[in-house]
Enzyme design. Structure first.
Site, PDB file in Angstrom:
ATOM      1  N   TRP A 136       0.947  -1.287   0.021  1.00 61.57           N
ATOM      2  CA  TRP A 136       0.027   0.040  -0.044  1.00 61.57           C
ATOM      3  C   TRP A 136       0.822   1.133   0.001  1.00 61.57           C
ATOM      4  CZ3 TRP A 136      -1.923   2.682   4.942  1.00 61.57           C
ATOM      5  CH2 TRP A 136      -2.915   3.715   4.612  1.00 61.57           C
ATOM      6  N   ASP A 217      -1.883  -4.751  10.089  1.00 68.88           N
ATOM      7  CA  ASP A 217      -3.054  -3.712   9.459  1.00 68.88           C
ATOM      8  C   ASP A 217      -4.279  -4.761   9.052  1.00 68.88           C
ATOM      9  OD1 ASP A 217      -4.552  -1.747   8.029  1.00 68.88           O
ATOM     10  OD2 ASP A 217      -2.858  -1.299   6.656  1.00 68.88           O
ATOM     11  N   LYS A 252     -13.784  -0.636   4.041  1.00 66.62           N
ATOM     12  CA  LYS A 252     -14.022  -1.665   3.050  1.00 66.62           C
ATOM     13  C   LYS A 252     -15.376  -2.524   3.355  1.00 66.62           C
ATOM     14  CE  LYS A 252     -10.438   0.096   1.071  1.00 66.62           C
ATOM     15  NZ  LYS A 252     -10.487   1.155   0.030  1.00 66.62           N
TER      16      LYS A 252
END
Length: 322
Positions: A136, A217, A252
């Site tokens: 990311w 994460d 999400k």
């Protein structure tokens, strides 16, 4: 002049793609930039359970006061339970929790806050943050912003399409004691190359022997193999007794992108460390953004506080075609 020495900032590919996509009026366009799950018509996909929660919240008609600096305590307790599991060892029998949890501006804010906390650590080696690539795009810039040194290793094996586990283990075995490893819990962004359960177990054993700190994460919990399955890495590391940081997002999985609902959970070695850590997080939040948005966290809390709604949510995760 005050600003005459400022230069243009580094280009952000995602920002540029979003601007270009919004300007393109073609009915045939497909926006593959910003990570938003859409339905077959290309529209925002809202979960049924979220619609019910919105109606319930509207009927409750809560006020618009600020949340306390560290966030909604019930929301945080519910968020921690789905990350670690309600019977996790981080919650002991006397309910003296070893977790310092605070609300954040989604997962990005959680990672940023975690890195800022690590930068304030007195241990020198905690300033070295290992990041598997490709990854990311925000991890490395946020490390730089916090004044942390980022070290890169290969996460993705282009030949197999999976994890380059040999590279990961080599990085762990050569890292200085106390170093931090950012690991994605599931649905790896951008490669989709996730660790197997056996690999998580090996990672935990190797990192434990090297006294390394995992920063997990978990931005997509529920969208891989399910709520329980996607948190296996988090829960295994907790069971192994790690000090660790978990960065959580509901953007999400709940489709609450713009509402910025997230959390940062710091698992401490004992309950005596929780208050100082929590207070440092409080200070960082207060000095930077004062408090987190309330609307999205209230919706998440309504779902996670009701067992029937949570069951419906889990079912939607399993059956929705994202």
């Amino acid at each position: 002049m005050v600003f005459d020495t400022l230069e243009v900032g580094p280009a952000d590919v995602m920002y540029g793609l979003k601007i270009a996509a919004d300007k393109d009026k073609s009915p045939l366009k497909v926006d593959l930039g910003v990570g938003v799950y859409r339905n077959e018509l290309g529209d925002y996909n809202e979960m049924g359970v979220l619609k019910k929660a919105k109606d319930e919240l509207y009927a409750l008609n809560p006020d618009h006061d600020y949340e306390v600096t560290t966030g909604n305590s019930r929301y945080l307790a519910n968020a921690a339970k789905i990350a670690f599991g309600s019977h996790s060892s981080v919650f002991d029998k006397e309910r003296r929790e070893k977790v310092a949890s605070v609300q954040t501006i989604s997962g990005t804010g959680a990672v940023h806050l975690a890195l800022m906390l690590l930068a304030r650590s007195s241990k020198k080696n905690s300033r070295q943050v290992y990041i598997g690539t490709p990854t990311w795009g925000n991890y490395i810039p946020m490390c730089n912003l916090a004044g942390l040194e980022s070290k890169q290793y290969t996460h993705y094996d282009t030949l197999t399409g999976g994890v380059d586990f040999e590279s990961v283990i080599k990085a762990i075995r050569t890292a200085d004691e106390g170093s931090v490893f950012i690991l994605q819990g599931c649905c790896h962004n951008p490669t989709a190359a996730d660790f197997s359960r056996e690999q998580w177990q090996t990672l935990a054993a190797e990192m434990k022997s090297r006294h390394l700190l995992p920063l997990l994460d978990i931005a997509y919990q529920g969208l891989g193999n399910g709520i329980e399955e996607d948190s296996y890495g988090v829960r295994h590391f907790a069971q192994m007794g790690f000090e660790m940081i978990v960065c959580q997002s509901f953007s999400k999985n709940f489709g609450l992108y713009g509402e910025r609902a997230g959390a940062c959970h710091v698992v401490c070695a004992s309950e005596t460390h929780v208050q100082p850590v929590h207070d440092q997080l409080r200070c960082l939040i207060r000095w930077e953004f004062s408090s987190s948005p309330a609307y999205g966290s209230r919706l998440v809390d309504l779902v996670l506080s009701d067992s029937s709604k949570q069951a419906e949510c889990n079912q939607e995760f399993r059956t929705t075609n994202y």
